[in-house]
Write an enzyme that holds these catalytic residues in place. Sequence first.
Site, PDB file in Angstrom:
ATOM      1  N   ASP A   1     -19.906 -61.377  20.718  1.00 48.19           N
ATOM      2  CA  ASP A   1     -18.651 -60.778  20.260  1.00 48.19           C
ATOM      3  C   ASP A   1     -18.730 -60.238  18.858  1.00 48.19           C
ATOM      4  O   ASP A   1     -19.610 -60.593  18.096  1.00 48.19           O
ATOM      5  CB  ASP A   1     -17.606 -61.901  20.186  1.00 48.19           C
ATOM      6  CG  ASP A   1     -16.732 -61.911  21.400  1.00 48.19           C
ATOM      7  OD1 ASP A   1     -16.965 -61.089  22.281  1.00 48.19           O
ATOM      8  OD2 ASP A   1     -15.819 -62.755  21.442  1.00 48.19           O
TER       9      ASP A   1
ATOM     10  N   LYS B   1     -14.926 -56.557  20.958  1.00 46.77           N
ATOM     11  CA  LYS B   1     -13.671 -55.915  21.293  1.00 46.77           C
ATOM     12  C   LYS B   1     -12.897 -55.766  20.008  1.00 46.77           C
ATOM     13  O   LYS B   1     -12.838 -56.676  19.195  1.00 46.77           O
ATOM     14  CB  LYS B   1     -12.863 -56.797  22.249  1.00 46.77           C
ATOM     15  CG  LYS B   1     -13.618 -57.130  23.505  1.00 46.77           C
ATOM     16  CD  LYS B   1     -12.941 -58.229  24.287  1.00 46.77           C
ATOM     17  CE  LYS B   1     -13.109 -59.590  23.626  1.00 46.77           C
ATOM     18  NZ  LYS B   1     -12.483 -60.676  24.387  1.00 46.77           N
TER      19      LYS B   1
ATOM     20  N   MET C   1      -5.463 -64.446  13.754  1.00 48.69           N
ATOM     21  CA  MET C   1      -5.103 -63.092  14.178  1.00 48.69           C
ATOM     22  C   MET C   1      -3.737 -62.707  13.595  1.00 48.69           C
ATOM     23  O   MET C   1      -3.035 -63.524  13.043  1.00 48.69           O
ATOM     24  CB  MET C   1      -5.065 -62.978  15.703  1.00 48.69           C
ATOM     25  CG  MET C   1      -6.381 -63.390  16.326  1.00 48.69           C
ATOM     26  SD  MET C   1      -6.418 -63.190  18.096  1.00 48.69           S
ATOM     27  CE  MET C   1      -5.788 -64.777  18.624  1.00 48.69           C
TER      28      MET C   1
HETATM   29  N1  SAH Z   1     -12.561 -68.750  18.322  1.00 52.84           N
HETATM   30  C1  SAH Z   1     -12.380 -68.279  16.976  1.00 52.84           C
HETATM   31  C2  SAH Z   1     -11.107 -67.483  16.828  1.00 52.84           C
HETATM   32  C3  SAH Z   1     -11.067 -66.243  17.656  1.00 52.84           C
HETATM   33  S1  SAH Z   1      -9.606 -65.317  17.445  1.00 52.84           S
HETATM   34  C4  SAH Z   1     -12.446 -69.458  16.015  1.00 52.84           C
HETATM   35  O1  SAH Z   1     -12.430 -70.605  16.432  1.00 52.84           O
HETATM   36  O2  SAH Z   1     -12.565 -69.220  14.807  1.00 52.84           O
HETATM   37  C5  SAH Z   1     -10.067 -64.214  16.180  1.00 52.84           C
HETATM   38  C6  SAH Z   1      -9.404 -64.586  14.879  1.00 52.84           C
HETATM   39  O3  SAH Z   1     -10.097 -65.651  14.280  1.00 52.84           O
HETATM   40  C7  SAH Z   1      -9.401 -63.503  13.829  1.00 52.84           C
HETATM   41  O4  SAH Z   1      -8.380 -62.564  14.026  1.00 52.84           O
HETATM   42  C8  SAH Z   1      -9.187 -64.311  12.586  1.00 52.84           C
HETATM   43  O5  SAH Z   1      -7.858 -64.706  12.454  1.00 52.84           O
HETATM   44  C9  SAH Z   1     -10.000 -65.552  12.884  1.00 52.84           C
HETATM   45  N2  SAH Z   1     -11.348 -65.503  12.336  1.00 52.84           N
HETATM   46  C10 SAH Z   1     -12.498 -65.643  12.997  1.00 52.84           C
HETATM   47  N3  SAH Z   1     -13.541 -65.622  12.147  1.00 52.84           N
HETATM   48  C11 SAH Z   1     -13.023 -65.463  10.923  1.00 52.84           C
HETATM   49  C12 SAH Z   1     -13.573 -65.399   9.609  1.00 52.84           C
HETATM   50  N4  SAH Z   1     -14.887 -65.455   9.398  1.00 52.84           N
HETATM   51  N5  SAH Z   1     -12.722 -65.253   8.580  1.00 52.84           N
HETATM   52  C13 SAH Z   1     -11.410 -65.198   8.760  1.00 52.84           C
HETATM   53  N6  SAH Z   1     -10.835 -65.249   9.962  1.00 52.84           N
HETATM   54  C14 SAH Z   1     -11.627 -65.401  11.031  1.00 52.84           C
END
Ligand code: SAH
Length: 509
Positions: free
Chosen positions: A37, A59, A174
């Site tokens: 991803d 995506k 998000m």
């Molecule tokens: N499964 C992931 C989240 C997926 S949804 C987890 O556990 O982290 C995607 C959202 O995750 C993004 O829109 C953001 O809000 C957050 N996100 C993921 N990686 C990030 C990062 N390195 N820094 C800030 N936000 C992050």
Amino acid sequence: MSKTGKVYLVGAGPGDPGLVTLRAKECIENADAIIYDHLANPETLGWARDDAEITYVGKTPGESRSNQNEINALLIKKAHEGKQVVRLKGGDPFVFGRGAEEAQAIAEAGIPFEVVPGITSSIAGPAYAGIPVTHRAHNSHVTFFTGHENPAKTESAIDYAALAKLGGTQVMLMGVERLGSITSEMLKHGVRGDLPVALVRWATTGQQETLTGTLGDIAQKAVTNAFAAPAVAVFGEVVTLRDKLNWYEKRPLLGKRIVVTRTRKQASVLSSKLRSLGADIIELPTIRIGPPIDLREFAELVQDAHMYDWIVFTSANGVEAFFNIFFKLYDDAREIGGARIAAIGPATAQRVKDFHLHVDLQPKEFVAEDVVREFKKQGSIENLNILLVRAEKARDVLPKGLSGLGAIVDEAFAYRNLPETRDPIGARQQLAKRGADLITFTSSSTVENFLSLGLPWPKGMQVASIGPITSQTARDNGLKVEVEAKRHDIDGLVEAIGAFFARKAATNS
Ligand code: SAH
């Protein structure tokens, strides 16, 4: 193929490759196919086998449902081909990443699967911004919610009234782009306007940025600062702890983007040292290690190694190639006989020690001329037989110098430095798009191979070199060398880079 496939739903952690679990790394190393991803750090793909199929299904926000169906179908198809499939997702696979839906689809298809939890950005993001999501003086519960719901849902499923009443720490994933409407809903439902809020974007990477404010002003601040996704939002008193606990963003190389050009395998040490100083790394390997042109001749020399007075290793790669063959020919380390061992540079010596052999001579300096001097100190090497294990097309200084002292030198070409032509993680595009502050060269071949890629030189990108020979090659190719390591090894290079940026910061302030 009779073997049944399996899908591993793997959390890649929030970004920092150091925050990937050991199990995740193992799955990546073993995978036949990897489907990853947008938020899964592509650097982790460097651990994949050379022949692994790697597919990007990144995506962008607002992805369509059919796209998710295609991903599910792809996972199922690859597993049906009998493959070990790694589905690599940012953070934790079951925290807001639609991993749950993928697991359901795989389960329904009757395919065996495994879930490898990852460190989620919802906790690691705040932590890297100096915000503990819990603190007994401030809260006794944490809520995770999404600011980006399924667009098919009618009205918001987020119960803002309940959120307001609940208090505690609230972490939103998000939806930074909808911060305006989210914060105004919270205010409307009675949350106080001066509640501390922090936004952390690209958390745990070298691009991490944090913006703090209050529930009342954060949305406006985000617009003013063009604070874009991906970001984690933290609402709660714990945000104030950042004043004292902010650690990550204080590191000296924060915000500096540095290109590492070593082989994929060797890059990690340099990358992780620079990263631990806060740098944002682009790994763009320019070299790949291949077998020598005449592998048989090399094997014969390895077989006869015990007949030499000295075996001289000039690189860790050489040590690796030598013992690879040695232990195919012999099952006893004593077959090396009475040959003494010299290793140039600490990394080379370490590799010899890894094979439980003693290093008899370890020249302190890493330049061939100094090795000859060290040998001289040993007394006469006249008529001694020396086996020099090295790369094909290496410089002649060392064999000439040793022959000049009367030794009988045989060169064993252990490996070849080949240009790395593959770029499975899109590093070249990243460099073009994001630019860089500095590029590191650790050998002449890295310089030559990088230049022969013909990439446009990013504006303002400066050059750091590991030593005088590499610097000379860079200059011969029209580059200006701003940083040269005083000690010609990785630690020396990291030190010189640190000092360089410190000097720059001092003159700019
Ligand atoms: N499964 C992931 C989240 C997926 S949804 C987890 O556990 O982290 C995607 C959202 O995750 C993004 O829109 C953001 O809000 C957050 N996100 C993921 N990686 C990030 C990062 N390195 N820094 C800030 N936000 C992050």
